[in-house]
Design a protein around this motif. Structure first.
Motif, PDB file in Angstrom:
ATOM      1  N   MET A   1     -37.128 -49.311 -14.736  1.00 16.02           N
ATOM      2  CA  MET A   1     -35.897 -50.081 -14.695  1.00 16.02           C
ATOM      3  C   MET A   1     -35.444 -50.279 -13.259  1.00 16.02           C
ATOM      4  SD  MET A   1     -32.358 -49.374 -16.786  1.00 16.02           S
ATOM      5  CE  MET A   1     -31.582 -48.304 -15.590  1.00 16.02           C
ATOM      6  N   THR A   2     -34.875 -51.437 -12.989  1.00 17.13           N
ATOM      7  CA  THR A   2     -34.351 -51.720 -11.653  1.00 17.13           C
ATOM      8  C   THR A   2     -33.231 -50.747 -11.296  1.00 17.13           C
ATOM      9  OG1 THR A   2     -34.845 -54.074 -11.963  1.00 17.13           O
ATOM     10  CG2 THR A   2     -33.315 -53.488 -10.189  1.00 17.13           C
ATOM     11  N   LYS A   3     -33.267 -50.207 -10.095  1.00 20.28           N
ATOM     12  CA  LYS A   3     -32.248 -49.262  -9.649  1.00 20.28           C
ATOM     13  C   LYS A   3     -31.011 -49.997  -9.129  1.00 20.28           C
ATOM     14  CE  LYS A   3     -35.365 -45.460  -8.440  1.00 20.28           C
ATOM     15  NZ  LYS A   3     -35.819 -44.554  -7.355  1.00 20.28           N
ATOM     16  N   LEU A   4     -29.860 -49.368  -9.345  1.00 21.34           N
ATOM     17  CA  LEU A   4     -28.593 -49.889  -8.853  1.00 21.34           C
ATOM     18  C   LEU A   4     -28.104 -49.028  -7.690  1.00 21.34           C
ATOM     19  CD1 LEU A   4     -26.000 -51.658  -9.013  1.00 21.34           C
ATOM     20  CD2 LEU A   4     -25.122 -49.963 -10.652  1.00 21.34           C
ATOM     21  N   SER A   5     -28.020 -49.633  -6.508  1.00 25.11           N
ATOM     22  CA  SER A   5     -27.419 -48.964  -5.360  1.00 25.11           C
ATOM     23  C   SER A   5     -26.048 -49.598  -5.121  1.00 25.11           C
ATOM     24  CB  SER A   5     -28.296 -49.120  -4.111  1.00 25.11           C
ATOM     25  OG  SER A   5     -27.775 -48.363  -3.036  1.00 25.11           O
ATOM     26  N   VAL A   6     -25.011 -48.782  -5.077  1.00 26.90           N
ATOM     27  CA  VAL A   6     -23.643 -49.285  -4.929  1.00 26.90           C
ATOM     28  C   VAL A   6     -23.234 -49.258  -3.462  1.00 26.90           C
ATOM     29  CG1 VAL A   6     -21.216 -48.927  -5.518  1.00 26.90           C
ATOM     30  CG2 VAL A   6     -23.003 -48.582  -7.253  1.00 26.90           C
ATOM     31  N   ASN A   7     -22.881 -50.431  -2.957  1.00 22.83           N
ATOM     32  CA  ASN A   7     -22.392 -50.562  -1.588  1.00 22.83           C
ATOM     33  C   ASN A   7     -20.902 -50.217  -1.568  1.00 22.83           C
ATOM     34  OD1 ASN A   7     -21.264 -51.678   0.849  1.00 22.83           O
ATOM     35  ND2 ASN A   7     -23.091 -52.940   1.071  1.00 22.83           N
ATOM     36  N   ILE A   8     -20.534 -49.210  -0.791  1.00 19.95           N
ATOM     37  CA  ILE A   8     -19.146 -48.739  -0.805  1.00 19.95           C
ATOM     38  C   ILE A   8     -18.346 -49.212   0.417  1.00 19.95           C
ATOM     39  CG2 ILE A   8     -19.634 -46.761  -2.276  1.00 19.95           C
ATOM     40  CD1 ILE A   8     -19.607 -45.001   0.233  1.00 19.95           C
ATOM     41  N   ASN A   9     -18.806 -50.264   1.066  1.00 19.46           N
ATOM     42  CA  ASN A   9     -18.066 -50.802   2.213  1.00 19.46           C
ATOM     43  C   ASN A   9     -16.619 -51.133   1.876  1.00 19.46           C
ATOM     44  OD1 ASN A   9     -20.451 -50.689   3.676  1.00 19.46           O
ATOM     45  ND2 ASN A   9     -20.173 -52.709   4.577  1.00 19.46           N
ATOM     46  N   LYS A  10     -16.380 -51.726   0.691  1.00 19.03           N
ATOM     47  CA  LYS A  10     -15.027 -52.154   0.347  1.00 19.03           C
ATOM     48  C   LYS A  10     -14.087 -50.963   0.131  1.00 19.03           C
ATOM     49  CE  LYS A  10     -15.208 -56.617   0.598  1.00 19.03           C
ATOM     50  NZ  LYS A  10     -16.538 -56.754   1.192  1.00 19.03           N
ATOM     51  N   ILE A  11     -14.643 -49.820  -0.251  1.00 20.09           N
ATOM     52  CA  ILE A  11     -13.822 -48.607  -0.330  1.00 20.09           C
ATOM     53  C   ILE A  11     -13.292 -48.269   1.069  1.00 20.09           C
ATOM     54  CG2 ILE A  11     -13.827 -46.142  -0.846  1.00 20.09           C
ATOM     55  CD1 ILE A  11     -14.131 -47.752  -3.355  1.00 20.09           C
ATOM     56  N   ALA A  12     -14.179 -48.398   2.050  1.00 20.01           N
ATOM     57  CA  ALA A  12     -13.786 -48.115   3.430  1.00 20.01           C
ATOM     58  C   ALA A  12     -12.796 -49.162   3.953  1.00 20.01           C
ATOM     59  CB  ALA A  12     -15.024 -48.069   4.321  1.00 20.01           C
ATOM     60  N   THR A  13     -12.963 -50.414   3.541  1.00 17.30           N
ATOM     61  CA  THR A  13     -12.022 -51.464   3.947  1.00 17.30           C
ATOM     62  C   THR A  13     -10.608 -51.131   3.487  1.00 17.30           C
ATOM     63  OG1 THR A  13     -13.759 -53.151   3.803  1.00 17.30           O
ATOM     64  CG2 THR A  13     -11.489 -53.932   3.787  1.00 17.30           C
ATOM     65  N   LEU A  14     -10.491 -50.673   2.244  1.00 19.55           N
ATOM     66  CA  LEU A  14      -9.185 -50.299   1.691  1.00 19.55           C
ATOM     67  C   LEU A  14      -8.591 -49.126   2.461  1.00 19.55           C
ATOM     68  CD1 LEU A  14      -7.046 -50.729  -0.489  1.00 19.55           C
ATOM     69  CD2 LEU A  14      -8.403 -49.257  -2.000  1.00 19.55           C
ATOM     70  N   ARG A  15      -9.413 -48.123   2.729  1.00 19.52           N
ATOM     71  CA  ARG A  15      -8.943 -46.970   3.511  1.00 19.52           C
ATOM     72  C   ARG A  15      -8.438 -47.396   4.883  1.00 19.52           C
ATOM     73  NH1 ARG A  15     -13.596 -43.534   5.986  1.00 19.52           N
ATOM     74  NH2 ARG A  15     -13.728 -45.557   7.051  1.00 19.52           N
ATOM     75  N   ASN A  16      -9.229 -48.213   5.553  1.00 17.73           N
ATOM     76  CA  ASN A  16      -8.898 -48.597   6.925  1.00 17.73           C
ATOM     77  C   ASN A  16      -7.648 -49.468   7.004  1.00 17.73           C
ATOM     78  OD1 ASN A  16     -11.269 -47.288   7.486  1.00 17.73           O
ATOM     79  ND2 ASN A  16     -12.411 -49.105   8.124  1.00 17.73           N
ATOM     80  N   SER A  17      -7.326 -50.160   5.918  1.00 15.41           N
ATOM     81  CA  SER A  17      -6.168 -51.058   5.935  1.00 15.41           C
ATOM     82  C   SER A  17      -4.849 -50.303   6.041  1.00 15.41           C
ATOM     83  CB  SER A  17      -6.160 -51.926   4.673  1.00 15.41           C
ATOM     84  OG  SER A  17      -5.852 -51.142   3.525  1.00 15.41           O
ATOM     85  N   ARG A  18      -4.870 -49.015   5.694  1.00 14.58           N
ATOM     86  CA  ARG A  18      -3.635 -48.227   5.674  1.00 14.58           C
ATOM     87  C   ARG A  18      -3.678 -47.053   6.649  1.00 14.58           C
ATOM     88  NH1 ARG A  18       0.456 -47.989   1.657  1.00 14.58           N
ATOM     89  NH2 ARG A  18       2.183 -46.812   2.588  1.00 14.58           N
ATOM     90  N   GLY A  19      -4.867 -46.706   7.103  1.00 15.58           N
ATOM     91  CA  GLY A  19      -4.992 -45.500   7.913  1.00 15.58           C
ATOM     92  C   GLY A  19      -5.142 -44.288   7.013  1.00 15.58           C
ATOM     93  N   GLY A  20      -5.334 -43.134   7.593  1.00 18.53           N
ATOM     94  CA  GLY A  20      -5.513 -41.942   6.776  1.00 18.53           C
ATOM     95  C   GLY A  20      -6.875 -41.914   6.112  1.00 18.53           C
ATOM     96  N   ASN A  21      -6.952 -41.217   4.992  1.00 15.55           N
ATOM     97  CA  ASN A  21      -8.242 -41.051   4.327  1.00 15.55           C
ATOM     98  C   ASN A  21      -8.132 -41.272   2.824  1.00 15.55           C
ATOM     99  OD1 ASN A  21     -11.050 -40.461   4.493  1.00 15.55           O
ATOM    100  ND2 ASN A  21     -10.669 -38.442   3.608  1.00 15.55           N
ATOM    101  N   ASN A  22      -7.365 -42.287   2.448  1.00 11.00           N
ATOM    102  CA  ASN A  22      -7.200 -42.615   1.035  1.00 11.00           C
ATOM    103  C   ASN A  22      -7.458 -44.111   0.831  1.00 11.00           C
ATOM    104  OD1 ASN A  22      -6.534 -42.381  -1.670  1.00 11.00           O
ATOM    105  ND2 ASN A  22      -4.345 -42.663  -1.333  1.00 11.00           N
ATOM    106  N   PRO A  23      -8.523 -44.456   0.079  1.00 10.50           N
ATOM    107  CA  PRO A  23      -9.443 -43.565  -0.641  1.00 10.50           C
ATOM    108  C   PRO A  23     -10.441 -42.882   0.289  1.00 10.50           C
ATOM    109  CG  PRO A  23     -10.111 -45.845  -0.926  1.00 10.50           C
ATOM    110  CD  PRO A  23      -8.813 -45.892  -0.188  1.00 10.50           C
ATOM    111  N   ASP A  24     -10.937 -41.764  -0.182  1.00 10.47           N
ATOM    112  CA  ASP A  24     -11.885 -40.940   0.563  1.00 10.47           C
ATOM    113  C   ASP A  24     -13.298 -41.496   0.362  1.00 10.47           C
ATOM    114  OD1 ASP A  24     -13.699 -38.934   1.367  1.00 10.47           O
ATOM    115  OD2 ASP A  24     -12.287 -37.334   0.887  1.00 10.47           O
TER     116      ASP A  24
END
Length: 238
Positions: A1-24
């Motif tokens: 079966m084809t593997k799914l790799s999840v790109n988590i860049n957008k999680i980091a975009t959300l974190r960076n928009s506010r500062g701090g570490n949320n989401p982690d």
């Protein structure tokens, strides 16, 4: 079966928009794997507007599946990072400086010597290499001579045309994949794949080893939940 790799860049975009570490971001990488994905992808850029180089380093110790770092190998900083972290796979993308998102594959003929020399550096370090290419048989044939292990088919054109004519949209990818398979190159794919078009693509490219999906998956997770969304994407690949 084809593997799914999840790109988590957008999680980091959300974190960076506010500062701090949320989401982690590190926790997100852990959860991606716990929720059933086959790997984690990050794409650090020089301005660190989403994934930071420190994130790429911090994620490595918690990987239990597969780690894919993609980026512009014309940046020495990127090469140094990959050699330091030693992910399972590095995906080379021909981004320009300041580019919003990846929008084309390598010209494997024009840049063949450069790619060959660069790929040799990563392979000597024991890292599997994939390079971003458009669905052009000539570019796929050129990829073979670079020494890459895999190609990643750039699927923006497929996604854009899927609603109008799925069969026509996927046709160039079927041809390119057939050439890659004949040459012994592994096949990955990514960019704008989503819950609407993923199953059809995977069905028509049976040799598909891996898809890397970020933006659409994270957008769906806002409404459907992170774990549920990963499972929904996995089902499209069955």
């Amino acid at each position: 079966m084809t593997k799914l790799s999840v790109n988590i860049n957008k999680i980091a975009t959300l974190r960076n928009s506010r500062g701090g570490n949320n989401p982690d971001v590190i926790k997100a990488a852990i959860d991606v794997q716990l929720f059933g994905a086959d790997g984690v992808t990050v794409h650090p850029r020089p301005d660190e507007r989403h994934i930071r180089y420190s994130d790429a380093r911090g994620i490595k110790p918690i990987i239990t599946t597969e780690y894919n770092i993609e980026g512009n190998c014309r940046e020495q900083k990127f090469i140094d990072l990959v050699l330091e972290v030693k992910p399972d796979q590095v995906t080379l993308v021909p981004d320009a400086e300041g580019q919003l998102t990846s929008d084309h594959g390598w010209d494997t003929i024009q840049h063949q010597k450069y790619l060959k020399d660069t790929i040799a550096i990563f392979k000597e370090a024991g890292i599997r290499v994939s390079i971003f290419v458009d669905p052009d048989p000539e570019m796929v044939r050129g990829a073979l001579d670079t020494g890459t292990d895999r190609i990643e088919l750039y699927t923006e054109a497929y996604a854009s045309n899927f609603v109008k004519d799925p069969k026509k949209a996927v046709a160039p990818y079927v041809k390119a994949a057939a050439v890659a398979q004949k040459l012994g190159l592994g096949i990955n794919a990514g960019h704008d794949l989503d819950l609407e078009n993923l199953a059809y693509f995977a069905k028509n490219i049976p040799e598909l080893a891996e898809v890397s999906i970020g933006h659409a998956l994270i957008c769906d997770a806002i409404y459907l939940g992170f774990e549920n969304t990963i499972q929904l994407y996995k089902r499209q690949l069955q």
